[in-house]
Design an enzyme around this catalytic site. Structure first.
Site, PDB file in Angstrom:
ATOM      1  N   ASN A 294       0.865  -1.179   0.000  1.00  0.00           N
ATOM      2  CA  ASN A 294       0.000   0.000   0.000  1.00  0.00           C
ATOM      3  C   ASN A 294       0.906   1.234   0.000  1.00  0.00           C
ATOM      4  O   ASN A 294       1.509   1.568   1.011  1.00  0.00           O
ATOM      5  CB  ASN A 294      -0.888  -0.030   1.255  1.00  0.00           C
ATOM      6  CG  ASN A 294      -1.732   1.232   1.388  1.00  0.00           C
ATOM      7  OD1 ASN A 294      -1.838   2.018   0.451  1.00  0.00           O
ATOM      8  ND2 ASN A 294      -2.322   1.419   2.554  1.00  0.00           N
ATOM      9  N   TRP A 295       0.972   1.885  -1.146  1.00  0.00           N
ATOM     10  CA  TRP A 295       1.889   3.026  -1.267  1.00  0.00           C
ATOM     11  C   TRP A 295       1.300   4.319  -0.729  1.00  0.00           C
ATOM     12  O   TRP A 295       1.971   5.344  -0.707  1.00  0.00           O
ATOM     13  CB  TRP A 295       2.290   3.205  -2.747  1.00  0.00           C
ATOM     14  CG  TRP A 295       3.274   2.189  -3.213  1.00  0.00           C
ATOM     15  CD1 TRP A 295       3.909   1.246  -2.457  1.00  0.00           C
ATOM     16  CD2 TRP A 295       3.762   2.017  -4.549  1.00  0.00           C
ATOM     17  NE1 TRP A 295       4.755   0.494  -3.247  1.00  0.00           N
ATOM     18  CE2 TRP A 295       4.676   0.946  -4.529  1.00  0.00           C
ATOM     19  CE3 TRP A 295       3.506   2.651  -5.770  1.00  0.00           C
ATOM     20  CZ2 TRP A 295       5.350   0.509  -5.674  1.00  0.00           C
ATOM     21  CZ3 TRP A 295       4.172   2.221  -6.907  1.00  0.00           C
ATOM     22  CH2 TRP A 295       5.082   1.152  -6.852  1.00  0.00           C
ATOM     23  N   LYS A 296       0.035   4.291  -0.360  1.00  0.00           N
ATOM     24  CA  LYS A 296      -0.609   5.489   0.207  1.00  0.00           C
ATOM     25  C   LYS A 296      -0.361   6.699  -0.694  1.00  0.00           C
ATOM     26  O   LYS A 296      -0.334   6.564  -1.904  1.00  0.00           O
ATOM     27  CB  LYS A 296      -0.120   5.717   1.649  1.00  0.00           C
ATOM     28  CG  LYS A 296      -0.239   4.445   2.496  1.00  0.00           C
ATOM     29  CD  LYS A 296      -0.008   4.683   3.948  1.00  0.00           C
ATOM     30  CE  LYS A 296      -0.136   3.356   4.697  1.00  0.00           C
ATOM     31  NZ  LYS A 296      -0.067   3.483   6.133  1.00  0.00           N
TER      32      LYS A 296
ATOM     33  N   GLU B  70      -5.678  -4.530  10.839  1.00  0.00           N
ATOM     34  CA  GLU B  70      -4.659  -3.505  11.000  1.00  0.00           C
ATOM     35  C   GLU B  70      -4.963  -2.670  12.238  1.00  0.00           C
ATOM     36  O   GLU B  70      -5.736  -1.712  12.172  1.00  0.00           O
ATOM     37  CB  GLU B  70      -4.636  -2.587   9.775  1.00  0.00           C
ATOM     38  CG  GLU B  70      -4.300  -3.299   8.487  1.00  0.00           C
ATOM     39  CD  GLU B  70      -3.682  -2.340   7.490  1.00  0.00           C
ATOM     40  OE1 GLU B  70      -2.501  -2.518   7.164  1.00  0.00           O
ATOM     41  OE2 GLU B  70      -4.374  -1.411   7.059  1.00  0.00           O
TER      42      GLU B  70
ATOM     43  N   HIS C  91      -9.668   1.365   4.923  1.00  0.00           N
ATOM     44  CA  HIS C  91      -8.359   1.517   5.562  1.00  0.00           C
ATOM     45  C   HIS C  91      -8.482   2.483   6.739  1.00  0.00           C
ATOM     46  O   HIS C  91      -9.239   3.449   6.687  1.00  0.00           O
ATOM     47  CB  HIS C  91      -7.338   2.052   4.547  1.00  0.00           C
ATOM     48  CG  HIS C  91      -5.942   2.026   5.098  1.00  0.00           C
ATOM     49  ND1 HIS C  91      -5.475   3.026   5.911  1.00  0.00           N
ATOM     50  CD2 HIS C  91      -4.951   1.113   4.982  1.00  0.00           C
ATOM     51  CE1 HIS C  91      -4.237   2.716   6.276  1.00  0.00           C
ATOM     52  NE2 HIS C  91      -3.900   1.565   5.727  1.00  0.00           N
TER      53      HIS C  91
ATOM     54  N   GLY D 135       2.733  -1.095   4.378  1.00  0.00           N
ATOM     55  CA  GLY D 135       2.770   0.306   3.977  1.00  0.00           C
ATOM     56  C   GLY D 135       4.206   0.762   3.785  1.00  0.00           C
ATOM     57  O   GLY D 135       4.817   0.550   2.737  1.00  0.00           O
ATOM     58  N   GLY D 136       4.771   1.362   4.819  1.00  0.00           N
ATOM     59  CA  GLY D 136       6.104   1.973   4.742  1.00  0.00           C
ATOM     60  C   GLY D 136       7.161   1.108   4.062  1.00  0.00           C
ATOM     61  O   GLY D 136       7.879   1.585   3.165  1.00  0.00           O
TER      62      GLY D 136
ATOM     63  N   GLY E 226       2.098   2.555  10.646  1.00  0.00           N
ATOM     64  CA  GLY E 226       3.050   3.652  10.443  1.00  0.00           C
ATOM     65  C   GLY E 226       3.765   4.084  11.712  1.00  0.00           C
ATOM     66  O   GLY E 226       4.469   5.086  11.728  1.00  0.00           O
TER      67      GLY E 226
ATOM     68  N   SER F  75       3.113  -1.760  10.485  1.00  0.00           N
ATOM     69  CA  SER F  75       4.564  -1.759  10.708  1.00  0.00           C
ATOM     70  C   SER F  75       5.230  -3.106  10.387  1.00  0.00           C
ATOM     71  O   SER F  75       6.181  -3.504  11.062  1.00  0.00           O
ATOM     72  CB  SER F  75       4.897  -1.319  12.141  1.00  0.00           C
ATOM     73  OG  SER F  75       4.473   0.018  12.338  1.00  0.00           O
TER      74      SER F  75
ATOM     75  N   GLU G 191      -6.775   4.844   7.773  1.00  0.00           N
ATOM     76  CA  GLU G 191      -6.569   6.276   7.477  1.00  0.00           C
ATOM     77  C   GLU G 191      -7.821   6.879   6.850  1.00  0.00           C
ATOM     78  O   GLU G 191      -8.128   8.051   7.050  1.00  0.00           O
ATOM     79  CB  GLU G 191      -5.331   6.448   6.584  1.00  0.00           C
ATOM     80  CG  GLU G 191      -4.060   6.283   7.413  1.00  0.00           C
ATOM     81  CD  GLU G 191      -2.862   5.726   6.674  1.00  0.00           C
ATOM     82  OE1 GLU G 191      -2.886   5.688   5.431  1.00  0.00           O
ATOM     83  OE2 GLU G 191      -1.895   5.315   7.341  1.00  0.00           O
TER      84      GLU G 191
HETATM   85  P1  PGA Z   1       2.610   0.493   7.678  1.00  0.00           P
HETATM   86  O1  PGA Z   1       1.185   0.679   6.985  1.00  0.00           O
HETATM   87  O2  PGA Z   1       3.178  -0.799   7.181  1.00  0.00           O
HETATM   88  O3  PGA Z   1       3.421   1.687   7.240  1.00  0.00           O
HETATM   89  O4  PGA Z   1       2.384   0.474   9.148  1.00  0.00           O
HETATM   90  C1  PGA Z   1       0.315  -0.401   6.834  1.00  0.00           C
HETATM   91  C2  PGA Z   1      -0.973   0.069   6.231  1.00  0.00           C
HETATM   92  O5  PGA Z   1      -1.406   1.178   6.542  1.00  0.00           O
HETATM   93  O6  PGA Z   1      -1.595  -0.638   5.422  1.00  0.00           O
END
Ligand code: PGA
Length: 253
Positions: free
Chosen positions: A5-7, A163, A91, A230-231, A169, A209, A93
């Protein structure tokens, strides 16, 4: 399954560069389903890079209507016309930063499913909810709000991603015990909602994470069918290390 997930990261050129690197690092990798979810602006370019490979393309969100006055949104037919057959929905966010309600998340999920798309339905508790022992209730409610009453056959299009909001994050992933317990609860609810056979077949991913350093701690946990990253997915090498670790643990199963 491993999902990147590149956000809201990367220009089109950066996205293409990263996905090319991933492709070359993952040559010969097979036996694990991999999806990349770039920003909408890069979706078509990344889709072109992925075509003919085993990597799939996913959207980061989707509206329920086919078209209309919904500034800033993207519809299932638009995603599909950009080569995208899968999408993230709910998600954290979206829920917590942009205030998407459970009803809205549900409509997004239904809209995607109605167009034959696969959905990664994200759920998870906040730190406050965890501290007040509300995790089980929150997960149950989120699953019911999102999935209760969806057509029995549509369950095949759904993957659930657990999640925990506090792990996203933050660099602080949930530990193996927390993940094991949460995934067990999710599985139990899925079986309750869809019956044993169907409920057991739905995949459950962990996200929050995930890194090459901690990926091994999640492999082998019952009911963990992959990870949403994500990251660490912004770095082709780090993401590939995660994919290879997941593959290795699958082969050892
Ligand atoms: P993260 O994000 O790996 O940076 O914690 C995961 C996500 O939001 O899907």
């Amino acid at each position: 399954m491993v999902v990147a997930n590149w956000k809201m990261h990367f220009t089109v050129a950066e996205s293409v560069r990263t996905v090319r690197k991933m492709k070359s690092l993952m040559k010969g990798v097979s036996g694990v389903e991999i999806w990349v979810a770039p920003s909408f602006t890069a979706i078509e370019a990344v889709g072109k890079e992925l075509s003919g490979t085993k990597l799939g393309l996913a959207g980061q969100n989707v509206h329920w209507a086919d078209q209309g006055g919904f500034t800033g949104e993207i519809s299932p037919p638009q995603l599909k016309s950009s080569g995208c057959r899968s999408v993230l929905v709910g998600h954290s966010e979206r829920r917590h930063v942009f205030g998407e309600s459970p009803a809205m998340v549900r409509k997004r999920l239904e809209g995607a499913i109605a167009h034959g798309m696969k959905v990664i339905f994200c759920i998870g508790e906040t730190l406050r909810e965890r501290r007040s022992n509300a995790t089980a209730r929150v997960l149950r409610k989120q699953l019911e709000n999102g999935l209760l009453g969806i057509q029995k056959d549509d369950f095949k299009r759904v993957t659930v991603a657990y999640e925990p909001v506090w792990a996203i994050g933050s660099g602080l992933s949930a530990n193996a015990e927390q993940v094991g317990k949460a995934h067990f609860l999710i599985r139990r609810n899925l079986v309750r909602l869809f019956g044993l056979k169907r409920g057991s077949a739905i995949r459950i991913l962990y996200g929050g994470s995930v890194s090459p350093e901690n990926i091994d701690s999640f492999s082998g946990i019952e009911n963990v069918d992959g990870v949403l990253v994500g990251g660490a997915s912004l770095d082709a090498r780090r993401f590939t290390r995660i994919v290879r670790a997941v593959l290795k643990s699958k082969q050892e199963d």
